[in-house]
Scaffold this motif. Sequence first.
Motif, PDB file in Angstrom:
ATOM      1  N   THR A 101     -17.311  60.854  28.428  1.00  0.00           N
ATOM      2  CA  THR A 101     -15.843  60.782  28.559  1.00  0.00           C
ATOM      3  C   THR A 101     -15.237  60.319  27.240  1.00  0.00           C
ATOM      4  OG1 THR A 101     -16.188  60.138  30.849  1.00  0.00           O
ATOM      5  CG2 THR A 101     -13.992  59.784  29.973  1.00  0.00           C
ATOM      6  N   SER A 102     -15.905  59.371  26.582  1.00  0.00           N
ATOM      7  CA  SER A 102     -15.380  58.853  25.308  1.00  0.00           C
ATOM      8  C   SER A 102     -15.293  59.958  24.256  1.00  0.00           C
ATOM      9  CB  SER A 102     -16.271  57.733  24.763  1.00  0.00           C
ATOM     10  OG  SER A 102     -16.329  56.662  25.657  1.00  0.00           O
ATOM     11  N   GLN A 103     -16.372  60.752  24.147  1.00  0.00           N
ATOM     12  CA  GLN A 103     -16.357  61.807  23.119  1.00  0.00           C
ATOM     13  C   GLN A 103     -15.288  62.858  23.445  1.00  0.00           C
ATOM     14  OE1 GLN A 103     -19.163  64.665  20.342  1.00  0.00           O
ATOM     15  NE2 GLN A 103     -20.170  63.210  21.648  1.00  0.00           N
ATOM     16  N   ARG A 104     -15.177  63.215  24.719  1.00  0.00           N
ATOM     17  CA  ARG A 104     -14.149  64.198  25.117  1.00  0.00           C
ATOM     18  C   ARG A 104     -12.740  63.644  24.875  1.00  0.00           C
ATOM     19  NH1 ARG A 104     -15.556  68.737  28.761  1.00  0.00           N
ATOM     20  NH2 ARG A 104     -17.796  68.970  28.500  1.00  0.00           N
ATOM     21  N   ALA A 105     -12.552  62.378  25.211  1.00  0.00           N
ATOM     22  CA  ALA A 105     -11.236  61.751  25.001  1.00  0.00           C
ATOM     23  C   ALA A 105     -10.898  61.724  23.512  1.00  0.00           C
ATOM     24  CB  ALA A 105     -11.237  60.338  25.576  1.00  0.00           C
ATOM     25  N   ALA A 106     -11.915  61.474  22.684  1.00  0.00           N
ATOM     26  CA  ALA A 106     -11.713  61.460  21.231  1.00  0.00           C
ATOM     27  C   ALA A 106     -11.314  62.851  20.739  1.00  0.00           C
ATOM     28  CB  ALA A 106     -12.996  60.998  20.534  1.00  0.00           C
ATOM     29  N   LEU A 107     -12.002  63.873  21.249  1.00  0.00           N
ATOM     30  CA  LEU A 107     -11.739  65.239  20.769  1.00  0.00           C
ATOM     31  C   LEU A 107     -10.346  65.723  21.154  1.00  0.00           C
ATOM     32  CD1 LEU A 107     -15.215  66.899  21.323  1.00  0.00           C
ATOM     33  CD2 LEU A 107     -14.116  66.249  19.172  1.00  0.00           C
ATOM     34  N   VAL A 108      -9.869  65.307  22.304  1.00  0.00           N
ATOM     35  CA  VAL A 108      -8.552  65.744  22.756  1.00  0.00           C
ATOM     36  C   VAL A 108      -7.447  65.271  21.792  1.00  0.00           C
ATOM     37  CG1 VAL A 108      -6.849  65.451  24.616  1.00  0.00           C
ATOM     38  CG2 VAL A 108      -9.200  66.027  25.173  1.00  0.00           C
ATOM     39  N   VAL A 109      -7.661  64.140  21.132  1.00  0.00           N
ATOM     40  CA  VAL A 109      -6.632  63.639  20.201  1.00  0.00           C
ATOM     41  C   VAL A 109      -6.964  63.921  18.732  1.00  0.00           C
ATOM     42  CG1 VAL A 109      -5.679  61.845  21.706  1.00  0.00           C
ATOM     43  CG2 VAL A 109      -7.655  61.304  20.258  1.00  0.00           C
ATOM     44  N   SER A 110      -8.087  64.570  18.461  1.00  0.00           N
ATOM     45  CA  SER A 110      -8.521  64.752  17.069  1.00  0.00           C
ATOM     46  C   SER A 110      -8.021  66.051  16.442  1.00  0.00           C
ATOM     47  CB  SER A 110     -10.056  64.748  16.993  1.00  0.00           C
ATOM     48  OG  SER A 110     -10.528  63.448  17.227  1.00  0.00           O
ATOM     49  N   ASP A 111      -7.914  66.014  15.108  1.00  0.00           N
ATOM     50  CA  ASP A 111      -7.628  67.233  14.343  1.00  0.00           C
ATOM     51  C   ASP A 111      -8.931  67.855  13.857  1.00  0.00           C
ATOM     52  OD1 ASP A 111      -4.657  66.837  14.158  1.00  0.00           O
ATOM     53  OD2 ASP A 111      -5.355  64.978  13.219  1.00  0.00           O
ATOM     54  N   TYR A 112      -9.898  66.990  13.557  1.00  0.00           N
ATOM     55  CA  TYR A 112     -11.170  67.432  12.985  1.00  0.00           C
ATOM     56  C   TYR A 112     -12.347  66.892  13.767  1.00  0.00           C
ATOM     57  CZ  TYR A 112      -8.480  69.047   9.104  1.00  0.00           C
ATOM     58  OH  TYR A 112      -7.570  69.718   8.351  1.00  0.00           O
ATOM     59  N   TYR A 113     -13.339  67.755  13.940  1.00  0.00           N
ATOM     60  CA  TYR A 113     -14.581  67.346  14.615  1.00  0.00           C
ATOM     61  C   TYR A 113     -15.715  67.608  13.624  1.00  0.00           C
ATOM     62  CZ  TYR A 113     -17.980  67.275  18.573  1.00  0.00           C
ATOM     63  OH  TYR A 113     -19.008  66.997  19.449  1.00  0.00           O
ATOM     64  N   LEU A 114     -16.376  66.555  13.189  1.00  0.00           N
ATOM     65  CA  LEU A 114     -17.462  66.680  12.214  1.00  0.00           C
ATOM     66  C   LEU A 114     -18.790  66.489  12.938  1.00  0.00           C
ATOM     67  CD1 LEU A 114     -16.055  64.387   9.354  1.00  0.00           C
ATOM     68  CD2 LEU A 114     -15.340  66.668  10.028  1.00  0.00           C
ATOM     69  N   VAL A 115     -19.660  67.481  12.821  1.00  0.00           N
ATOM     70  CA  VAL A 115     -20.916  67.427  13.571  1.00  0.00           C
ATOM     71  C   VAL A 115     -22.110  67.591  12.625  1.00  0.00           C
ATOM     72  CG1 VAL A 115     -22.103  68.223  15.644  1.00  0.00           C
ATOM     73  CG2 VAL A 115     -19.649  68.625  15.415  1.00  0.00           C
ATOM     74  N   PRO A 116     -22.797  66.464  12.332  1.00  0.00           N
ATOM     75  CA  PRO A 116     -23.989  66.562  11.488  1.00  0.00           C
ATOM     76  C   PRO A 116     -25.201  67.038  12.290  1.00  0.00           C
ATOM     77  CG  PRO A 116     -23.531  64.246  12.031  1.00  0.00           C
ATOM     78  CD  PRO A 116     -22.474  65.066  12.716  1.00  0.00           C
ATOM     79  N   PHE A 117     -26.051  67.795  11.647  1.00  0.00           N
ATOM     80  CA  PHE A 117     -27.297  68.248  12.277  1.00  0.00           C
ATOM     81  C   PHE A 117     -28.460  67.976  11.349  1.00  0.00           C
ATOM     82  CE2 PHE A 117     -24.203  70.823  14.520  1.00  0.00           C
ATOM     83  CZ  PHE A 117     -24.715  70.878  15.812  1.00  0.00           C
TER      84      PHE A 117
END
Length: 216
Positions: free
Chosen positions: A94-110
């Motif tokens: 829920t925290s990650q989804r809540a963060a994404l709903v208000v974010s402009d950028y999503y940075l995903v390291p692999f």
Amino acid sequence: MIYTVGGIKGGSGKTTIATNLAIWLAQNGGDVLLVDADEQETATDFSAWREQHIGDEIGYTSIKLTGESVRNQVTKLKAKYDHIVIDTGGRDTTSQRAALVVSDYYLVPFNPRSFDIWTVYKVQNLVSEIRAVKASPLKVFTFLNRADPRGADNEEAAEILSQCEGMDYINNPLGNRKAFSHAAGKGLGIIELVPADEKASTELNNLFSHIYNQLN
Ligand SMILES: Nc1ncnc2c1ncn2[C@@H]1O[C@H](COP(=O)(O)OP(=O)(O)OP(=O)(O)O)[C@@H](O)[C@H]1O
Ligand SMILES: [Mg+2]
């Protein structure tokens, strides 16, 4: 601008990226808020450690939020800061989804390893679901972290990431470098290390500049 560092894999380097980004953005000017939205609280621990090492002026404000509060509180706080960086745990929470709903950028390291790269399709699904309910755009950047100095693994991983629709692969891998844990151990960002690790700081600078220049 609001940046969430996340993904659906533990240990990919999210907190390392989030804390270094907060320090980098602060050095580039502006008020920065670092939000720890992972119950492990590693970003919060880092900030406390940083305070012990360098004093009160750590360069950014650090807070801890969880669940729906991530969205509600960040929405309230966003007018007060130039940049908000949100560190999340390596699960679809829920925290990650809540963060994404208000974010402009999503940075995903692999990390360039099979088990890590396989999670990219879950990340892609998560992004589609968020975009379906989100009014403003969400720009997604993927990149390699802890890349090998050489070998086929980096290329194979890059190939998969670059073919994922709806997510921009940044071809600027961060190498597997001791400097990252060395800097964290001193409460510092990579760009603050003395003596400097030129390779690590150049890689990080190039990555963050690439992302930052998309806004300016
Ligand atoms: N580029 C790198 N080179 C070397 N070590 C790295 C690099 N990036 C991260 N690490 C190390 O890898 C470990 C995991 O990093 P980190 O805690 O940032 O990952 P995380 O994705 O936040 O993990 P979690 O899912 O548990 O929150 C740490 O020991 C960190 O110092
Ligand atoms: Mg973490």
